[in-house]
Design an enzyme around this catalytic site. Structure first.
Site: not given
Length: 205
Positions: A39, A84
């Site tokens: 990710s 993130k």
């Protein structure tokens, strides 16, 4: 009590103090942890990268801004941690695009449903980030499960900010030199008038 027993107890006491200090450091101040997954490519490798986590200054979202990379508890699984990038702060308006999560040769091969999924109620909508929350996205949008799926994330779940990362493979004796993981927000010296003039020129016929 013999001198050997006293020496053993003293050594045990020193070991316990060192262990307690390390636990305090790891829990509340600083952490060096492995990461994994696609990710955050290309910023953070899918395998072998370890991140430095600053917990002292950034726990629970303190001093966090748009563009920072953070480690936080996953909203849908408290025992899972995610890495993130902050894409929206409280009060910001963000667009919840639904990027495709499968490979295709070109963008022309992507059906409309790949970008706007009817199964995701947030897809294709503008969302105001509520107070006490942030909007998190992975740098590799096509392989990231993030706020587009589970919505705004409470700042209380943020464990810390990631200032550096280092590669430490299974056959490496020492990790590589740390590389900076900075914000992806860059300031510009251009004025708003200059920016708008450039935009107008793009659409001039």
């Amino acid at each position: 009590m013999s001198s050997q027993v006293r020496q053993l107890l003293y050594s045990l006491s020193i070991g316990l103090r060192i262990g307690a200090a390390m636990h305090l450091l790891h829990t509340n101040i600083f952490e060096f942890s492995p990461t994994g997954g696609l990710s955050m490519l290309p910023t953070i490798r899918a395998l072998g990268d370890h991140v430095f986590v600053d917990k002292l200054r950034h726990r629970r979202g303190k001093n966090i801004d748009v563009g920072d990379v953070v480690i936080c508890s996953k909203p849908t699984s408290e025992n899972t941690r995610i890495c993130k990038r902050v894409a929206g702060m409280p009060g910001d308006i963000v667009y919840a695009n639904a990027m495709p999560r499968y490979s295709a040769t070109t963008l022309d091969d992507m059906p409309y449903e790949a970008f706007v999924s009817q199964e995701n109620p947030r897809a294709g909508k503008y969302i105001r980030v509520p107070e006490g929350h942030v909007w998190l996205l992975g740098d590799n949008a096509t392989a990231s499960l993030d706020s587009r799926d589970y919505g705004p994330v409470p700042m209380a779940l943020i464990i810390g900010e990631v200032p550096f990362a280092s590669f430490w493979g299974p056959w490496d004796f020492w990790p590589s030199m740390p590389r900076q993981i900075g914000s992806n927000v860059r300031s510009s010296s251009s004025s708003m008038e200059e920016y708008l003039r450039k935009v107008d020129n793009l659409f001039a016929f």
